[in-house]
Write a protein that holds these residues in place. Structure first.
Motif, PDB file in Angstrom:
ATOM      1  N   PHE A  36       0.838  -1.194   0.000  1.00  0.00           N
ATOM      2  CA  PHE A  36       0.000   0.000   0.000  1.00  0.00           C
ATOM      3  C   PHE A  36       0.875   1.248   0.000  1.00  0.00           C
ATOM      4  CE2 PHE A  36      -2.753  -3.290   1.417  1.00  0.00           C
ATOM      5  CZ  PHE A  36      -4.044  -2.895   1.128  1.00  0.00           C
ATOM      6  N   THR A  37       0.319   2.355  -0.496  1.00  0.00           N
ATOM      7  CA  THR A  37       1.026   3.625  -0.417  1.00  0.00           C
ATOM      8  C   THR A  37       1.034   4.104   1.036  1.00  0.00           C
ATOM      9  OG1 THR A  37      -0.977   4.932  -0.847  1.00  0.00           O
ATOM     10  CG2 THR A  37       0.362   4.307  -2.777  1.00  0.00           C
ATOM     11  N   ASP A  45      -0.022   6.792   2.203  1.00  0.00           N
ATOM     12  CA  ASP A  45      -1.244   7.519   2.543  1.00  0.00           C
ATOM     13  C   ASP A  45      -2.501   6.808   2.050  1.00  0.00           C
ATOM     14  OD1 ASP A  45      -0.875   7.892  -0.175  1.00  0.00           O
ATOM     15  OD2 ASP A  45      -1.303  10.046  -0.135  1.00  0.00           O
ATOM     16  N   ALA A  46      -2.428   5.501   1.884  1.00  0.00           N
ATOM     17  CA  ALA A  46      -3.555   4.735   1.354  1.00  0.00           C
ATOM     18  C   ALA A  46      -4.805   4.883   2.222  1.00  0.00           C
ATOM     19  CB  ALA A  46      -3.179   3.258   1.254  1.00  0.00           C
ATOM     20  N   LYS A  51      -1.455   2.594  -7.776  1.00  0.00           N
ATOM     21  CA  LYS A  51      -0.697   3.752  -8.260  1.00  0.00           C
ATOM     22  C   LYS A  51       0.762   3.381  -8.465  1.00  0.00           C
ATOM     23  CE  LYS A  51       0.166   8.580  -7.032  1.00  0.00           C
ATOM     24  NZ  LYS A  51      -0.003   9.020  -8.394  1.00  0.00           N
ATOM     25  N   THR A  59       4.355   4.254  -8.053  1.00  0.00           N
ATOM     26  CA  THR A  59       5.117   5.134  -7.165  1.00  0.00           C
ATOM     27  C   THR A  59       6.612   4.922  -7.405  1.00  0.00           C
ATOM     28  OG1 THR A  59       5.364   3.563  -5.336  1.00  0.00           O
ATOM     29  CG2 THR A  59       3.295   4.812  -5.418  1.00  0.00           C
ATOM     30  N   ARG A  61       1.623   0.335  -6.057  1.00  0.00           N
ATOM     31  CA  ARG A  61       1.105   0.151  -4.708  1.00  0.00           C
ATOM     32  C   ARG A  61      -0.386   0.478  -4.689  1.00  0.00           C
ATOM     33  NH1 ARG A  61       5.459  -1.766  -4.473  1.00  0.00           N
ATOM     34  NH2 ARG A  61       7.143  -1.394  -3.006  1.00  0.00           N
ATOM     35  N   SER A 112      -3.425   2.420  -3.456  1.00  0.00           N
ATOM     36  CA  SER A 112      -3.645   3.717  -2.814  1.00  0.00           C
ATOM     37  C   SER A 112      -5.063   3.849  -2.253  1.00  0.00           C
ATOM     38  CB  SER A 112      -3.348   4.867  -3.777  1.00  0.00           C
ATOM     39  OG  SER A 112      -4.248   4.856  -4.853  1.00  0.00           O
ATOM     40  N   HIS A 113      -5.956   2.982  -2.696  1.00  0.00           N
ATOM     41  CA  HIS A 113      -7.325   2.970  -2.175  1.00  0.00           C
ATOM     42  C   HIS A 113      -7.831   1.543  -2.213  1.00  0.00           C
ATOM     43  CE1 HIS A 113     -11.753   3.455  -2.257  1.00  0.00           C
ATOM     44  NE2 HIS A 113     -11.499   4.438  -1.430  1.00  0.00           N
TER      45      HIS A 113
END
Length: 126
Positions: free
Chosen positions: A34-35, A37-38, A106, A108, A113, A115-116
């Motif tokens: 995950f990002t 800020d996911a 997304k 990156t 990764r 992101s949502h």
């Protein structure tokens, strides 16, 4: 927009890693897909960021596994792919939970990764 991506290949690359970490109950490894800020919405209140993802998967029982099937995919931008999936979460001591899952993946600096992540639980058949 640049040349179209192989959307399903991008999704599989990320989701196969996510699945492997879920299946072996490695919450920090799950979160690494995950990002930073996911936005994450499992079957409990949502969280933002990798720590919330790790905490969620740490709370899941040992032996839980995930089987996914990509139903739809769209390339929304050069660096953004939408996936709509069917996922069965199986357990050692209770019935499987079937969900629909929407993800935004997304590109990156660290690779693709999530992101949502948004789960919708399906009503049991019958």
């Amino acid at each position: 927009m640049a040349a179209p991506l192989d959307r399903e290949a991008v999704l599989r690359r990320v989701l196969d890693g996510w699945k492997a970490a879920v299946d072996t109950h490695e919450p920090q490894r799950v979160a690494s897909h995950f990002t930073e800020d996911a936005i994450f919405q499992g079957l409990h209140p949502y969280s933002v960021g990798r720590q919330g993802v790790a905490d969620y998967y740490d709370s899941q029982p040992l032996g839980m596994t995930a089987e996914y099937r990509i139903l739809e995919s769209r390339q929304l931008a050069d660096d953004l792919v939408l996936g709509y999936l069917s996922v069965d979460f199986a357990f050692t001591d209770r019935a499987t939970i079937a969900v629909n899952l929407s993800v935004l993946v997304k590109d990156t600096q660290d690779g693709w990764r999530i992101s949502h992540y948004q789960v919708s639980r399906l009503a049991p058949a019958g």
